[in-house]
Design a protein around this motif. Sequence first.
Motif, short mmCIF file in Angstrom:
data_model
loop_
_atom_site.label_atom_id
_atom_site.label_comp_id
_atom_site.label_asym_id
_atom_site.label_seq_id
_atom_site.Cartn_x
_atom_site.Cartn_y
_atom_site.Cartn_z
N MET A 194 -7.73 15.50 -30.14
CA MET A 194 -7.10 14.22 -29.86
C MET A 194 -6.67 13.82 -31.01
O MET A 194 -7.04 14.32 -32.18
N ASP A 195 -5.83 12.87 -30.99
CA ASP A 195 -5.35 11.87 -32.34
C ASP A 195 -6.49 11.55 -32.98
O ASP A 195 -7.41 11.10 -32.57
N SER A 196 -6.27 11.37 -34.43
CA SER A 196 -7.30 10.98 -35.22
C SER A 196 -7.88 9.60 -34.82
O SER A 196 -9.27 9.34 -34.93
N ARG A 197 -6.89 8.63 -34.51
CA ARG A 197 -7.72 7.39 -34.27
C ARG A 197 -8.40 7.17 -32.90
O ARG A 197 -9.61 6.65 -32.75
N GLY A 241 -9.69 15.30 -34.84
CA GLY A 241 -8.87 14.39 -34.76
C GLY A 241 -7.61 15.03 -35.51
O GLY A 241 -7.59 15.28 -36.48
N THR A 242 -6.47 15.24 -34.95
CA THR A 242 -5.21 16.06 -35.43
C THR A 242 -4.28 15.05 -36.08
O THR A 242 -2.98 15.67 -36.29
N GLY A 243 -4.29 13.94 -36.55
CA GLY A 243 -3.62 13.04 -37.05
C GLY A 243 -3.03 12.10 -36.22
O GLY A 243 -3.62 11.72 -35.32
N ALA A 244 -1.60 11.72 -36.35
CA ALA A 244 -0.97 10.53 -35.59
C ALA A 244 -1.01 11.14 -34.11
O ALA A 244 -0.88 10.34 -33.33
N GLY A 245 -0.80 12.46 -33.84
CA GLY A 245 -0.58 12.85 -32.38
C GLY A 245 -1.59 13.86 -32.07
O GLY A 245 -2.00 14.58 -33.17
N LEU A 246 -1.72 14.45 -30.85
CA LEU A 246 -2.27 15.51 -30.63
C LEU A 246 -1.72 16.78 -30.73
O LEU A 246 -0.45 16.88 -30.44
N LEU A 253 -4.40 9.92 -40.89
CA LEU A 253 -3.81 8.92 -39.82
C LEU A 253 -2.25 9.53 -40.11
O LEU A 253 -1.63 9.26 -39.12
#
Length: 123
Positions: free
Chosen positions: A97-100, A71-76, A123
Amino acid sequence: MKLAREGGGDGPLISGFVRGGFRVDDNVYTALLITPHRADGWAPPAVDALDEAALATLLALDPAPEFVLLGTGAGLILPPRALVAALETRGIGVEPMDSRAAARAWSVLRGEGRWIAGALYPL
């Protein structure tokens, strides 16, 4: 937001997002390393500096995970090619993918009994 386990996977469950972090059982983590056995807080490097050393806890899993949910944070953000190649040499895939999305995927895949690991940036 609350997440629910899809079935019968054992181990830590990411149950939602609170105060800018991931709720796992009774704890909240800003950044997270998670395996079928445990969840730990993490002080990750920048995604472009991510290497095997930063994922040592996950790579020590026996047997090795099928893949690492990254999960790379707010965006990919794509991980370094060198990291992907090093993990593939070990027979471990990387799913960025994004972290969420990674947190939601964790619950679904562990519910299916998949043997995976996760590294989730804030996040």
